[in-house]
Design an enzyme around this catalytic site. Structure first.
Site, PDB file in Angstrom:
ATOM      1  N   LEU A  82       6.646 -11.776   2.615  1.00  0.00           N
ATOM      2  CA  LEU A  82       5.742 -11.964   3.748  1.00  0.00           C
ATOM      3  C   LEU A  82       6.078 -13.226   4.538  1.00  0.00           C
ATOM      4  O   LEU A  82       5.979 -13.243   5.765  1.00  0.00           O
ATOM      5  CB  LEU A  82       4.292 -12.032   3.261  1.00  0.00           C
ATOM      6  CG  LEU A  82       3.538 -10.705   3.140  1.00  0.00           C
ATOM      7  CD1 LEU A  82       4.230  -9.737   2.205  1.00  0.00           C
ATOM      8  CD2 LEU A  82       2.110 -10.949   2.681  1.00  0.00           C
ATOM      9  N   GLU A 114       1.094 -20.466   4.470  1.00  0.00           N
ATOM     10  CA  GLU A 114       2.387 -21.169   4.524  1.00  0.00           C
ATOM     11  C   GLU A 114       2.237 -22.535   5.180  1.00  0.00           C
ATOM     12  O   GLU A 114       2.910 -23.493   4.805  1.00  0.00           O
ATOM     13  CB  GLU A 114       3.421 -20.320   5.271  1.00  0.00           C
ATOM     14  CG  GLU A 114       3.787 -19.011   4.569  1.00  0.00           C
ATOM     15  CD  GLU A 114       4.258 -19.194   3.135  1.00  0.00           C
ATOM     16  OE1 GLU A 114       4.774 -20.278   2.799  1.00  0.00           O
ATOM     17  OE2 GLU A 114       4.076 -18.258   2.337  1.00  0.00           O
ATOM     18  N   TRP A 150      -3.287 -22.235  -8.339  1.00  0.00           N
ATOM     19  CA  TRP A 150      -3.121 -22.237  -9.802  1.00  0.00           C
ATOM     20  C   TRP A 150      -1.999 -23.197 -10.240  1.00  0.00           C
ATOM     21  O   TRP A 150      -1.621 -23.252 -11.398  1.00  0.00           O
ATOM     22  CB  TRP A 150      -2.855 -20.818 -10.329  1.00  0.00           C
ATOM     23  CG  TRP A 150      -1.541 -20.220  -9.902  1.00  0.00           C
ATOM     24  CD1 TRP A 150      -0.389 -20.167 -10.651  1.00  0.00           C
ATOM     25  CD2 TRP A 150      -1.220 -19.632  -8.648  1.00  0.00           C
ATOM     26  NE1 TRP A 150       0.625 -19.572  -9.926  1.00  0.00           N
ATOM     27  CE2 TRP A 150       0.138 -19.229  -8.691  1.00  0.00           C
ATOM     28  CE3 TRP A 150      -1.937 -19.390  -7.465  1.00  0.00           C
ATOM     29  CZ2 TRP A 150       0.782 -18.620  -7.616  1.00  0.00           C
ATOM     30  CZ3 TRP A 150      -1.284 -18.772  -6.392  1.00  0.00           C
ATOM     31  CH2 TRP A 150       0.041 -18.398  -6.476  1.00  0.00           C
ATOM     32  N   THR A 197     -10.624 -28.136  -6.428  1.00  0.00           N
ATOM     33  CA  THR A 197     -10.328 -26.715  -6.646  1.00  0.00           C
ATOM     34  C   THR A 197     -10.338 -26.477  -8.153  1.00  0.00           C
ATOM     35  O   THR A 197      -9.640 -27.176  -8.884  1.00  0.00           O
ATOM     36  CB  THR A 197      -8.944 -26.327  -6.075  1.00  0.00           C
ATOM     37  OG1 THR A 197      -7.961 -27.225  -6.608  1.00  0.00           O
ATOM     38  CG2 THR A 197      -8.936 -26.422  -4.560  1.00  0.00           C
ATOM     39  N   ASP A 249      -5.835 -10.854   2.940  1.00  0.00           N
ATOM     40  CA  ASP A 249      -6.275 -11.699   4.062  1.00  0.00           C
ATOM     41  C   ASP A 249      -7.798 -11.687   4.231  1.00  0.00           C
ATOM     42  O   ASP A 249      -8.420 -12.726   4.487  1.00  0.00           O
ATOM     43  CB  ASP A 249      -5.629 -11.216   5.366  1.00  0.00           C
ATOM     44  CG  ASP A 249      -4.210 -11.750   5.522  1.00  0.00           C
ATOM     45  OD1 ASP A 249      -3.660 -12.266   4.525  1.00  0.00           O
ATOM     46  OD2 ASP A 249      -3.649 -11.644   6.638  1.00  0.00           O
TER      47      ASP A 249
HETATM   48 ZN   LIG Z   1       2.552 -19.913  -1.223  1.00  0.00          ZN
END
Ligand SMILES: [Zn+2]
Length: 431
Positions: free
Chosen positions: A200, A242, A253, A266, A303
Site C-alpha cells: 500500500l 506513512e 505494537w 499508547t 481505514d
Molecule cells: Zn507502518
C-alpha cells in the site's frame, strides 16, 4: 487521459488529445486485507540497514535528540499551527488510470482533518482514549510555489514505462522514469504510483534514507478518498499512517511482541490489527490502559476504523520537526510568491462555450494569464461525467468537446482549478 502540455495549441495537433471520455466512476472492488502489505516502511528500513552500516548509530543519535527535546518541552501546545507544504509526484505507469487533481486534493484534506483532529469519525474514538486523542497542530497545504519560486499546482505528472515503479529505485529519479525529489527540507514529497506486490505504501523515518528519496510512496489505489481509492483502504489513512512514520512514529505494537513504540500514552499491544474488530480487545495485560488502541493511525486496521493520534505521538512528531525537519517551518512552498493575477477573480469569466446550443460538437474556451492545473468535466442531467480532460500547465485556448454520441438535452460544463470553479450550461439539440 492525462495530458501535460505547455500550450493547448500543441495539443490541437494531436487528434487523440480530446478523445477522453469517462463514465462516472464506481468505487473499485474491495481488496482482501490478507492479500496486501499494509505498510512496507519497516521492511524498507531493514533493506537500507543492510547496505548502510552507519544507519543504526545515526538513528540512535536522532532518537536521543528527540527524547531530549521531549524532556525539555513538556507542553505540546504550539504558538502557531505548523503548515507543511506538500508536492505530489504522480507517476502514471503501464495500465494505470489517470489520477485527477480532485483525488489529490481529497488526500490533502484527509491529512488536514486527521492531524488537526477535525476528522468527522473522531466521535468513534472510545471514551477511554478520548482524553489522550490529540490535535497535532500540524497542517498541510498543496505547494503553490516550486523550489525555483515559480507558481505551481503542487502536483507533477510523469508518464513512465517502468512497471510497478514504486518498488524500484527509479521512482525518485527523473532520469530513470520517475521524478526527482523537491528539497525534502522544504517540502513533503509524495510519489503516487503503482508499487506492486500488494504494497500500500512506505516511507523512511528520519536518518534512514538519503535526501533524494526522503519522502513517501503511496500506491494510487490507496491514495485519497475518491477516484481510484479502493476499500477497505479508501479513506486516505495509508498516507496518514506513512506520514506518522516520516515524523518518526513507530507502529503501535513497536514491531515486536508487546513492543515499545516510544510513546507513553499508547497501551502496549501484542501485534498489529487487521480488519475492524469490535472494541475492546485486550493483549499484553493492557486492560487497565483501556485495551488495544487499534483505532490509532499507526496500527494496520481498515481505514474506516482508524481515528486518532495521541498527545504522546504528537509530542514525538513535533520534536521530529524541530530536531530533524526544521526547514519545513520556514519553507516558502505555500507562500504564493508569484500570485497568479487571476487568483480570487470571478472564474465564470474564465470559461465560455460556443456555439450554444449545438448539435453536440462545441468548443470550450478557457482563458488564464498564468499556467494552471485545469480539470474540465461535462455532466449529463443524471450527474454522470460524460467527458473529462485534465491539463497540468494550461494557459489559454480552445478545447473541442464532442457530445455527438450523447442524447440531446442539457449538459453542464464544469471547469475546476486550484482556485475556483466555473460552470456553463450547454444545450445539445437533436442530431
Ligand atoms: Zn507502518
Amino acid at each position: 487521459m492525462l495530458i501535460s502540455i505547455q500550450r493547448v495549441f500543441t495539443c490541437l495537433l494531436l487528434s487523440s488529445c480530446f478523445a477522453s471520455t469517462l463514465a462516472a466512476q464506481d468505487t473499485p472492488t474491495p481488496v482482501d486485507p490478507a492479500t496486501v502489505i499494509r505498510c512496507h516502511t519497516h521492511h524498507k528500513h531493514q533493506e537500507m540497514r543492510a547496505s548502510d552500516p552507519g544507519l543504526d548509530a545515526r538513528r540512535a543519535d536522532i532518537n536521543a535528540q528527540i527524547d531530549e527535546w521531549i524532556a525539555t518541552h513538556p507542553s505540546t501546545s504550539q504558538d502557531a499551527v505548523i503548515i507543511i507544504p506538500v508536492v505530489v509526484h504522480v507517476l502514471t505507469g503501464p495500465g494505470m488510470p489517470p489520477i485527477y487533481y480532485d483525488q489529490i486534493r481529497s488526500q490533502i484534506d484527509v491529512l488536514s482533518q486527521d492531524f488537526r483532529r477535525s476528522n468527522p469519525d473522531k466521535v468513534l474514538t472510545p471514551n477511554v482514549f478520548s482524553s489522550v486523542a490529540a490535535d497535532t497542530e500540524i497542517d498541510f497545504c498543496l505547494a503553490d510555489t516550486d523550489p525555483n519560486g515559480n507558481y505551481t499546482s503542487g502536483v507533477t505528472y510523469t508518464t513512465t514505462s517502468v512497471d510497478n515503479i514504486g518498488n524500484t529505485s527509479a521512482y525518485y529519479l527523473t532520469a530513470s522514469g520517475g521524478h526527482d525529489i523537491w528539497d525534502p527540507d522544504s517540502y513533503l514529497n509524495i510519489w503516487v504510483c503503482q508499487i506492486g506486490d500488494g504494497i500500500l505504501g512506505f516511507t523512511f523515518q528520519p536518518g534512514v534514507a538519503p535526501a533524494n528519496r526522503d519522502g513517501m510512496v503511496i500506491d494510487y489505489r490507496y491514495f485519497g478518498n475518491i477516484g481510484t481509492a479502493t476499500p477497505p483502504y479508501n479513506l486516505g489513512r495509508t498516507t496518514t499512517h506513512e506520514l506518522g512514520h516520516w515524523f518518526n512514529l513507530e507502529h503501535i505494537w513497536g514491531d515486536a511482541f508487546c513492543g515499545n513504540d516510544g510513546v507513553a500514552d499508547t497501551p502496549e499491544q501484542e501485534t498489529f490489527t487487521s480488519g475492524c474488530p469490535s472494541f475492546p480487545q485486550f493483549s499484553c495485560n493492557n486492560n487497565a490502559d483501556g485495551g488495544d488502541m487499534f483505532m490509532n493511525y499507526m496500527d494496520y486496521s481498515n481505514d474506516a476504523c482508524m481515528n486518532l493520534f495521541t498527545a504522546g505521538q504528537k509530542q514525538r512528531m513535533l520534536a521530529t520537526i524541530d530536531v530533524q525537519r526544521p526547514g519545513l517551518k520556514s519553507s516558502n512552498g505555500c507562500s504564493l510568491n508569484s500570485v497568479p493575477s487571476w487568483r480570487g477573480s470571478d472564474f465564470s469569466e474564465s470559461l465560455s462555450v460556443f456555439p450554444n446550443p449545438s448539435t453536440g460538437e462545441f468548443t470550450a474556451y478557457i482563458e488564464f494569464n498564468a499556467p494552471s492545473t485545469v480539470d474540465l468535466r461535462v455532466y449529463n442531467q443524471l450527474g454522470q461525467v460524460v467527458e473529462r480532460n485534465q491539463f497540468t500547465q494550461f494557459y489559454s485556448g480552445n478545447l473541442p468537446i464532442d457530445l455527438s454520441q450523447q442524447p440531446a438535452g442539457l449538459y453542464l460544463v464544469e471547469l475546476t482549478t486550484p482556485f475556483g470553479i466555473a460552470t456553463k450550461k450547454v444545450q445539445v439539440l437533436e442530431h
